[in-house]
Motif scaffolding. Structure first.
Motif, PDB file in Angstrom:
ATOM      1  N   GLY A 259       0.777  -1.439  -0.066  1.00  0.00           N
ATOM      2  CA  GLY A 259      -0.095   0.003  -0.069  1.00  0.00           C
ATOM      3  C   GLY A 259       0.823   1.319   0.044  1.00  0.00           C
ATOM      4  N   VAL A 260       0.233   2.396  -0.576  1.00  0.00           N
ATOM      5  CA  VAL A 260       1.158   3.521  -0.609  1.00  0.00           C
ATOM      6  C   VAL A 260       0.176   4.804  -0.058  1.00  0.00           C
ATOM      7  CG1 VAL A 260       1.624   5.399  -2.540  1.00  0.00           C
ATOM      8  CG2 VAL A 260       2.070   2.844  -2.952  1.00  0.00           C
ATOM      9  N   LEU A 261       1.113   5.681   0.663  1.00  0.00           N
ATOM     10  CA  LEU A 261       0.487   7.011   1.270  1.00  0.00           C
ATOM     11  C   LEU A 261       1.135   8.062   0.227  1.00  0.00           C
ATOM     12  CD1 LEU A 261      -0.486   8.976   3.444  1.00  0.00           C
ATOM     13  CD2 LEU A 261       1.901   8.545   4.305  1.00  0.00           C
ATOM     14  N   LEU A 262       0.153   8.861  -0.134  1.00  0.00           N
ATOM     15  CA  LEU A 262       0.412  10.003  -1.115  1.00  0.00           C
ATOM     16  C   LEU A 262       0.035  11.343  -0.021  1.00  0.00           C
ATOM     17  CD1 LEU A 262      -0.584   9.421  -4.712  1.00  0.00           C
ATOM     18  CD2 LEU A 262       1.945   9.309  -3.617  1.00  0.00           C
ATOM     19  N   MET A 263       1.131  12.125   0.332  1.00  0.00           N
ATOM     20  CA  MET A 263       0.747  13.369   1.278  1.00  0.00           C
ATOM     21  C   MET A 263       1.408  14.644   0.370  1.00  0.00           C
ATOM     22  SD  MET A 263       1.315  13.677   5.237  1.00  0.00           S
ATOM     23  CE  MET A 263       2.966  12.933   5.116  1.00  0.00           C
ATOM     24  N   VAL A 264       0.683  15.590   0.488  1.00  0.00           N
ATOM     25  CA  VAL A 264       1.066  17.071   0.157  1.00  0.00           C
ATOM     26  C   VAL A 264       1.384  17.898   1.345  1.00  0.00           C
ATOM     27  CG1 VAL A 264      -1.002  17.685  -0.549  1.00  0.00           C
ATOM     28  CG2 VAL A 264       0.887  18.735  -1.635  1.00  0.00           C
ATOM     29  N   HIS A 265       2.455  18.532   1.117  1.00  0.00           N
ATOM     30  CA  HIS A 265       2.600  19.782   2.196  1.00  0.00           C
ATOM     31  C   HIS A 265       3.752  20.469   1.673  1.00  0.00           C
ATOM     32  CE1 HIS A 265       6.059  18.256   4.424  1.00  0.00           C
ATOM     33  NE2 HIS A 265       5.645  17.065   4.551  1.00  0.00           N
ATOM     34  N   SER A 266       3.770  21.933   2.529  1.00  0.00           N
ATOM     35  CA  SER A 266       4.863  23.022   2.095  1.00  0.00           C
ATOM     36  C   SER A 266       6.354  22.540   2.596  1.00  0.00           C
ATOM     37  CB  SER A 266       4.341  24.300   2.817  1.00  0.00           C
ATOM     38  OG  SER A 266       5.305  25.127   2.563  1.00  0.00           O
TER      39      SER A 266
END
Length: 217
Positions: free
Chosen positions: A146-153
């Motif tokens: 399984g994969v986690l995709l996370m966006v942040h600055s």
């Protein structure tokens, strides 16, 4: 169709678009189990549902939950929408993909929990109030592979995110980057951010990153 956004709900912006691009590049089998944490208007949940996946969307905001339910109904897509704080509504479940665009903007009033719309972006003095919780709790909800995709600055320390996810046993790296002009929130607090050393005197743009973390089989 652009999603409807009720007052007080986070509207899709550059970070949403960047994460949507990363989602489009991710191989997903039909019927894969997808979790969208902090769904807001449901834009990411809908993008995943259009690929034939089984999507669960979670948000702590009642308005966001109502907005997402309306948008998925208007789009004719079946999405399970739950109200709750981060992963609590799905405790004990397992997912092939977790998407999250969490609060990540450093905030001067860190001694208080953010309220109202600010819950969508304010994340403590270092911007990691929610990011660290995701790094701690998300790995247990990923199925093997399984994969986690996370966006942040970058203001919130991508190196810390990658490091924590690797410590949890995931293969983690920054896979997307994009520079954007300051939005209303950063413009309003850029003096404070410069005083904290998070922005230089000449910075006029913010860099966003997408972090991909995979659980080994």
């Amino acid at each position: 169709m652009n999603p409807l956004v009720f007052p007080g709900v986070y509207a899709p912006q550059d970070d949403t678009a960047l994460l949507t691009d990363a989602l489009a590049a991710e191989p997903l089998r039909r019927g894969a189990r997808v979790l969208d944490v902090g769904t807001g208007s449901g834009a990411l949940a809908l993008a995943a549902a259009r690929r034939g996946t089984r999507v669960t969307a979670v948000d702590v905001s009642r308005r966001a939950v109502c907005t997402t339910r309306l948008n998925t109904w208007l789009a004719g897509r079946r999405v399970r929408v739950l109200r709750g704080n981060l992963f609590r509504p799905v405790a004990g479940e397992s997912f092939d993909l977790i998407l999250t665009n969490p609060p990540y903007v450093p905030a001067p009033a860190a001694e208080r929990e953010p309220r109202g719309t600010a819950r969508a972006w304010d994340a403590g003095r270092d911007g990691r109030m929610v990011l660290d919780r995701i790094c701690r709790d998300a790995p247990a909800l990923l199925a093997p592979g399984g994969v986690l995709l996370m966006v942040h600055s970058v203001l919130s320390g991508p190196h810390s995110t990658v490091g924590r996810l690797r410590e949890a046993g995931l293969k983690a790296a920054v896979v997307e980057r994009r520079w954007i002009a300051f939005g209303p929130v950063l413009r309003a607090r850029q003096t404070w951010l410069r005083a904290q050393g998070l922005l230089s005197r000449t910075d006029e743009k913010e860099e966003l990153v997408v972090i991909r973390a995979e659980r080994p089989h």
